[in-house]
Each structure stands twice: as structure tokens, then as C-alpha cells.
Design a protein around this motif. Structure first.
Motif, mmCIF file in Angstrom:
data_model
loop_
_atom_site.group_PDB
_atom_site.id
_atom_site.type_symbol
_atom_site.label_atom_id
_atom_site.label_comp_id
_atom_site.label_asym_id
_atom_site.label_seq_id
_atom_site.Cartn_x
_atom_site.Cartn_y
_atom_site.Cartn_z
ATOM 1 N N HIS A 14 0.103 -72.311 124.627
ATOM 2 C CA HIS A 14 0.401 -71.476 125.801
ATOM 3 C C HIS A 14 1.110 -72.281 126.891
ATOM 4 O O HIS A 14 1.975 -71.763 127.591
ATOM 5 C CB HIS A 14 -0.884 -70.835 126.338
ATOM 6 C CG HIS A 14 -1.368 -69.721 125.462
ATOM 7 N ND1 HIS A 14 -2.692 -69.474 125.198
ATOM 8 C CD2 HIS A 14 -0.684 -68.806 124.727
ATOM 9 C CE1 HIS A 14 -2.799 -68.450 124.368
ATOM 10 N NE2 HIS A 14 -1.588 -68.029 124.061
ATOM 11 N N LEU A 15 0.735 -73.552 127.011
ATOM 12 C CA LEU A 15 1.402 -74.420 127.986
ATOM 13 C C LEU A 15 2.883 -74.592 127.620
ATOM 14 O O LEU A 15 3.769 -74.507 128.479
ATOM 15 C CB LEU A 15 0.707 -75.796 128.003
ATOM 16 C CG LEU A 15 1.215 -76.793 129.042
ATOM 17 C CD1 LEU A 15 0.835 -76.328 130.452
ATOM 18 C CD2 LEU A 15 0.640 -78.185 128.786
ATOM 19 N N ILE A 16 3.142 -74.775 126.334
ATOM 20 C CA ILE A 16 4.534 -74.927 125.858
ATOM 21 C C ILE A 16 5.324 -73.652 126.157
ATOM 22 O O ILE A 16 6.461 -73.714 126.647
ATOM 23 C CB ILE A 16 4.547 -75.254 124.342
ATOM 24 C CG1 ILE A 16 4.059 -76.677 124.129
ATOM 25 C CG2 ILE A 16 5.948 -75.084 123.753
ATOM 26 C CD1 ILE A 16 3.777 -77.019 122.680
ATOM 27 N N ILE A 17 4.709 -72.491 125.909
ATOM 28 C CA ILE A 17 5.394 -71.221 126.210
ATOM 29 C C ILE A 17 5.694 -71.148 127.715
ATOM 30 O O ILE A 17 6.802 -70.782 128.124
ATOM 31 C CB ILE A 17 4.531 -70.009 125.790
ATOM 32 C CG1 ILE A 17 4.413 -69.952 124.263
ATOM 33 C CG2 ILE A 17 5.133 -68.701 126.309
ATOM 34 C CD1 ILE A 17 3.521 -68.843 123.754
ATOM 35 N N GLY A 66 6.065 -76.954 119.759
ATOM 36 C CA GLY A 66 5.368 -75.712 119.448
ATOM 37 C C GLY A 66 5.133 -75.559 117.954
ATOM 38 O O GLY A 66 4.053 -75.152 117.519
ATOM 39 N N SER A 67 6.136 -75.950 117.165
ATOM 40 C CA SER A 67 5.988 -75.818 115.713
ATOM 41 C C SER A 67 4.917 -76.775 115.200
ATOM 42 O O SER A 67 4.170 -76.454 114.283
ATOM 43 C CB SER A 67 7.332 -76.050 115.020
ATOM 44 O OG SER A 67 7.674 -77.410 115.062
ATOM 45 N N VAL B 89 9.578 -69.469 116.336
ATOM 46 C CA VAL B 89 8.253 -70.043 116.071
ATOM 47 C C VAL B 89 7.176 -68.967 116.236
ATOM 48 O O VAL B 89 6.230 -68.893 115.448
ATOM 49 C CB VAL B 89 7.978 -71.237 117.018
ATOM 50 C CG1 VAL B 89 6.566 -71.771 116.828
ATOM 51 C CG2 VAL B 89 8.994 -72.345 116.777
ATOM 52 N N TRP B 90 7.337 -68.123 117.219
ATOM 53 C CA TRP B 90 6.344 -67.055 117.464
ATOM 54 C C TRP B 90 6.604 -65.848 116.557
ATOM 55 O O TRP B 90 5.719 -65.420 115.815
ATOM 56 C CB TRP B 90 6.410 -66.650 118.944
ATOM 57 C CG TRP B 90 5.546 -65.464 119.258
ATOM 58 C CD1 TRP B 90 4.199 -65.470 119.444
ATOM 59 C CD2 TRP B 90 5.979 -64.107 119.409
ATOM 60 N NE1 TRP B 90 3.761 -64.192 119.697
ATOM 61 C CE2 TRP B 90 4.815 -63.341 119.686
ATOM 62 C CE3 TRP B 90 7.198 -63.459 119.337
ATOM 63 C CZ2 TRP B 90 4.864 -61.964 119.892
ATOM 64 C CZ3 TRP B 90 7.249 -62.089 119.535
ATOM 65 C CH2 TRP B 90 6.093 -61.359 119.813
ATOM 66 N N PHE B 91 7.826 -65.345 116.582
ATOM 67 C CA PHE B 91 8.126 -64.114 115.848
ATOM 68 C C PHE B 91 8.069 -64.332 114.330
ATOM 69 O O PHE B 91 7.551 -63.499 113.589
ATOM 70 C CB PHE B 91 9.499 -63.564 116.260
ATOM 71 C CG PHE B 91 9.907 -62.372 115.444
ATOM 72 C CD1 PHE B 91 9.316 -61.134 115.659
ATOM 73 C CD2 PHE B 91 10.859 -62.478 114.441
ATOM 74 C CE1 PHE B 91 9.673 -60.030 114.893
ATOM 75 C CE2 PHE B 91 11.220 -61.382 113.673
ATOM 76 C CZ PHE B 91 10.620 -60.154 113.901
#
Lengths: 73, 462
Positions: A14-17, A66-67, B89-91
Motif C-alpha cells: 500500500h505504501l508503494i501504491i 511492488g512485484s 502488477v495489480w490488474f
């Protein structure tokens, strides 16, 4: 232990987002898109170009981070 | 030049068909033909995604876009692509999770299943068809115009268009998605090498990096900041473009399919990072080429500029490699789009994944002929037409994301809203609806409205 680790991973994701969203917002403000602004230059490149490159690079680095966070999904 | 072109062209086409034959031998079932066995590793996955994403408009359109509008072109495309890979990465994870539950027979079929409504798939397919066929067409047209301009031979414009479509159809019908992926690998590599050779030659011709930026500041200072000399690259245009490009892997079937066919989620994540890096490395030299053009050929027409900067300012071998690179760029995107549309059509018609491939093969040929006919009559503004295509398909983003995310069917509301949004966008492009709604551009207004509708629908149903 596992639950704690999962919470930490979730928080980091969430921090990365959050950082990515801030970068995107900043890019579209006059901070980066300043009409007629060429200076300060970096390696002879005008302001919008070199800041744009750095922000783009940061977004790709955030994608990598994130990955890594989500590798075990 | 012609000798070099014949040599490099023959090598290129031979490799293309050898790869298609190799793929053909590996096809054992429909899954192998349509989804390349759904077992694509990092390297192939990243190259096929990148080659599919970066089309003719990268090599032909972006230099001219940078020549006309300046360094803001970086924010327009490279920054937006970086946002797009972050979204993957999310979708991508969400999409793959949904596919693991429901199977994948194309995005149209998946949406039909998620919404439990045939209309969801129909709206998706219609939007993809309306905006992808013209996109394929402008790529074919872009390369054909360039070839006519470059050679001034007796070969007419339509014959070049036909040649591109025939080669593309031949290898994709022969080897299926795997052949396209192998070809993408070669084409992506070629694109990267060619664009850097041309950019470095341009820099050398101008006397170096510092000299180029110095001359630009003295002669064309407006190119060195946004919104550029014509005022196009303002915040609103760039935000709308960012959102449109962000939605490409969500709404364009050729790229959604590539997220699904990766062998595992980890490989897909790494692929996203690699595509982001590739995007920066490919777009940067196109901007250098454009800035070179602004100094050397500020008043030249688009085709004159491209002819000079891609062909005549370099050694014959580089010029011939540029032509093959253009062929490659056009075909790697177009074949993937046509193949994906054929697959979507099949998914829309039949829920049986083991059904015959005949309908898919026929649909691909019909779509290719449609693109060929359209290419003979469309406009020459590659980047702006590509952007309309991105914005048009982006209208379906909220519909797709809502369908993928929600656990229960979302009813007809979002399907109707998307239909209205697509219609309003098309009407604004044809001049029947206004370009702006209040202070907002129509595309931005519609994207925001549809997102609010999707969020509202999700909250209400939850």
C-alpha cells in the motif's frame, strides 16, 4: 509470525501504491509541467525532460518493488 | 539502398516463416494455436508484450510528434507507459486469479461470464472492433506511405498495403499465437536496435548532445517545455492520455491475453518491469530523432521529414534496416490485434473452448481485409489517431475492472453506461457532440464519469 509478515507486506504494498500515486499527481502539476520552464538543466536536458525521465524511472523501480512484494501471491 | 533492402528483407521474411513453421509443428490443440500453450516465460513474454505495444507510431509517429510538440512527448508516452506497467502488477494478478476460476476464452467471454450477460461481451467486442481496426489500418497505411515516399517506384500504395497484410496473415494463420510471439521477439529486438542506431547517427550529424540542446534553446525554445509550440501538451491532454494508456492492458485484448498466457504470476510481474524499462529505452531515442528533425527539417512535411531522417541521412544498410524495422513494428502490433479480435469473436460466439478453429481463422482474415480497406482511406496523423484508439478502448476500462473485481454479477447498469460512454465518445470524434463538457475534454469527462459509475455500482452491490 506469518500473519505479522503478511501485514507488513500488505502495508509495504500500500505504501508503494501511495508513492506511485503521489508521483503521478506531482507530474501533472506545475511543479513538472511548468509552461516555458527550461531551467535548471541537467546534462543539458531541459527541466521537463530530465524530471520526466527521473519520475518515469522511479515508477519502474516501484513496479519492481511492488512485484517483489507480491511474488508469493 | 535497394540492394541492402533486398538482402535484409529476404533474411527477415525467411526467419519469419521459419519461426512460423517451427510453431506450426508444435501445435497439438486449440490451446496451443490460440493461447500459445499458456506457458510463456519472462523473456518471450516481455518481448511479445513490448513489440505488441510499440507499433509503427513509435518509429514513425513519435519522432514527428516530438518534432512538432517537443520534450513533453516523453510525459505523453514514456511516463504513461510506466504508469501502465505499474497497473499490470495489480490488474494482472486480479485477471489471472479470475481466469483461474473461470477459464479464458477471450475477454468478451470472460466478461459475459462475470456479468452473466451476453451484452457485456458484445459491448466489449464492439468497442475493441471499432477502435482497433482503424488502429491496425493506420499502421499499415503509415508504413505504405513511407515506402511509396522512400522509393518512388511503380509499386502503388495499395500494393504495399496488400503485401503487409498478406505476409502478416500468412505467418499468423500458419503458426498461431506462438508464431506471432516468436516474430514479436525478433521484431522487438529489431525495433530497439534500429531506433538507437538512427538516434545516435542524428546526434553525430548535429555535433553531439550538448550542441543539439544548445541549438534547440536558441532556435526553438518552445519545444523544450510543455505545452509545446502548438499548446497541445497541456495538463488535461496529458492526464487524459495517461488514463487512456493506463487502460491499454485492461481493455485491449491482444495485451490482456499476454497477461493471461504467462506461465506464472511471478513471470508476469517481471515482464511488467522489463516492459517499463524497454519503453524508456525505445521512446527516448525517438524523441532525440524528433528534436534532430526540429533543427534540420522544421518546415518539412511529415513524409519528407521521415524519409530524410530514417533513410537518407544514414548509410544504406541503416536505411534498409529502418524499413524492415517499420515493417516489423507495423506487423507485430497488427497481427496481434487481428489475432486477438479473431479469438474474441470466437469467444463471443461459442462457449466451447474446444470448438473448431475455422470461425477464428475466417474472422482474422475478414478483420484483416477490413483493416486493409480502411488503410486505403484513413488519415495520416498516426499518433493522434493512435491516441483516439487508446482513449476509445479506455472507455471500457471501468466495465472490465468491475467485472474482474466483483464476486457477484453487477447487473446491466455498467453495461448500459459503457455503451452510452462509447457512443458519446464516437459522436464527439465525428463532431456531432462537443469536444468539451464544461472545462473538461470529452474523453476525460467520460473516463471520470464511467469510473464513478463503476465505483457506485460496486459499492451498491457489495
Amino acid at each position: 509470525m506469518k500473519a505479522k509478515k503478511d501485514r507488513r507486506r500488505k502495508f509495504t504494498w500500500h505504501l508503494i501504491i501511495g508513492i506511485a500515486v503521489v508521483l503521478v499527481v506531482i507530474t501533472f502539476t506545475p511543479l513538472i509541467l511548468s509552461p516555458g520552464r527550461i531551467h535548471p538543466k541537467f546534462l543539458s536536458m531541459p527541466f521537463t525532460l530530465w524530471t520526466g525521465i527521473i519520475i518515469t524511472l522511479l515508477l519502474v523501480v516501484l513496479t519492481y518493488a511492488g512485484s517483489r512484494m507480491r511474488d508469493n501471491d | 539502398m535497394l540492394t541492402w533492402l533486398l538482402i535484409t528483407g529476404s533474411i527477415y521474411v525467411t526467419i519469419l516463416f521459419l519461426l512460423a513453421l517451427r510453431s506450426r509443428r508444435m501445435i497439438r490443440n486449440q490451446g496451443d494455436f490460440l493461447m500459445a500453450g499458456s506457458n510463456i516465460g519472462l523473456v518471450l513474454g516481455f518481448m511479445t508484450f513490448a513489440a505488441t505495444l510499440f507499433s509503427t507510431f513509435t518509429l514513425l509517429g513519435m519522432p514527428d510528434f516530438a518534432r512538432t510538440h517537443g520534450v513533453g512527448a516523453w510525459i505523453f508516452l514514456a511516463f504513461s507507459d510506466a504508469g501502465m506497467v505499474f497497473l499490470i502488477v495489480w490488474f494482472g494478478y486480479r485477471l489471472r486469479k479470475r481466469v483461474s476460476e473461470k477459464g479464458f476464452n477471450g475477454m468478451s467471454a470472460l466478461l459475459q461470464d462475470c456479468y452473466r450477460s451476453r451484452w457485456a461481451g458484445t459491448i466489449y467486442f464492439t468497442g475493441a472492433f471499432i477502435f482497433l481496426i482503424p488502429y491496425v489500418a493506420i499502421q499499415i497505411r503509415g508504413v505504405a506511405i513511407f515506402l511509396v515516399e522512400a522509393f518512388s517506384t511503380t509499386i502503388p500504395f495499395w500494393a504495399w498495403c496488400l503485401l503487409i497484410v498478406v505476409v502478416m496473415l500468412a505467418y499468423s494463420e500458419m503458426g498461431g499465437l506462438k508464431a506471432i510471439i516468436y516474430a514479436d521477439f525478433m521484431q522487438g529486438t529489431l525495433l530497439m536496435v534500429v531506433v538507437w542506431i538512427i538516434a545516435l547517427t542524428c546526434l553525430k550529424n548535429l555535433g553531439g548532445w550538448n550542441e543539439m540542446f544548445g541549438r534547440l534553446e536558441a532556435e526553438h525554445p518552445a519545444l523544450l517545455s510543455t505545452p509545446g509550440p502548438k499548446g497541445l501538451l497541456n495538463s488535461q491532454f496529458l492526464i487524459a492520455s495517461f488514463l487512456a494508456i493506463l487502460m491499454i492492458p485492461v481493455t485491449q485484448p491482444q495485451l490482456s491475453t499476454r497477461l493471461v498466457i504467462m506461465k506464472n504470476t511471478r513471470a508476469m510481474y517481471r515482464m511488467a518491469v522489463a516492459v517499463g524499462t524497454f519503453a524508456m529505452l525505445v521512446i527516448f531515442p525517438t524523441i532525440l530523432i524528433g528534436l534532430y528533425g526540429a533543427i534540420r527539417y522544421p518546415d518539412a512535411s511529415v513524409s519528407e521529414f521521415l524519409g530524410r531522417v530514417l533513410l537518407h541521412d544514414h548509410a544504406g544498410v541503416v536505411g534498409s534496416a529502418a524499413i524492415i524495422g517499420l515493417f516489423a513494428a507495423a506487423m507485430s502490433t497488427s497481427d496481434s490485434q487481428l489475432f486477438a479480435l479473431g479469438n474474441e469473436f470466437r469467444g463471443l460466439l461459442s462457449r466451447d473452448p474446444s470448438g473448431s478453429l475455422v470461425s477464428t481463422r475466417i474472422a482474422i482474415v475478414v478483420f484483416a481485409l477490413g483493416a486493409l480497406i480502411f488503410s486505403l482511406f484513413s488519415s495520416d496523423e498516426l499518433v493522434l489517431l493512435a491516441r483516439i484508439s487508446f482513449a476509445g478502448t479506455a472507455m471500457m476500462g471501468p466495465l472490465v475492472i468491475l467485472g474482474i473485481l466483483s464476486r457477484s454479477p453487477q447487473g446491466a447498469f455498467m453495461i448500459i453506461a459503457t455503451g452510452i460512454g462509447l457512443s458519446a465518445f464516437i459522436l464527439s470524434q465525428t463532431g456531432i457532440f462537443p469536444d468539451n463538457v464544461g472545462p473538461l475534454r470529452m474523453d476525460l469527462f467520460l473516463m471520470i464519469s464511467l469510473t464513478i459509475c463503476a465505483i457506485g455500482s460496486y459499492i451498491r452491490r457489495r
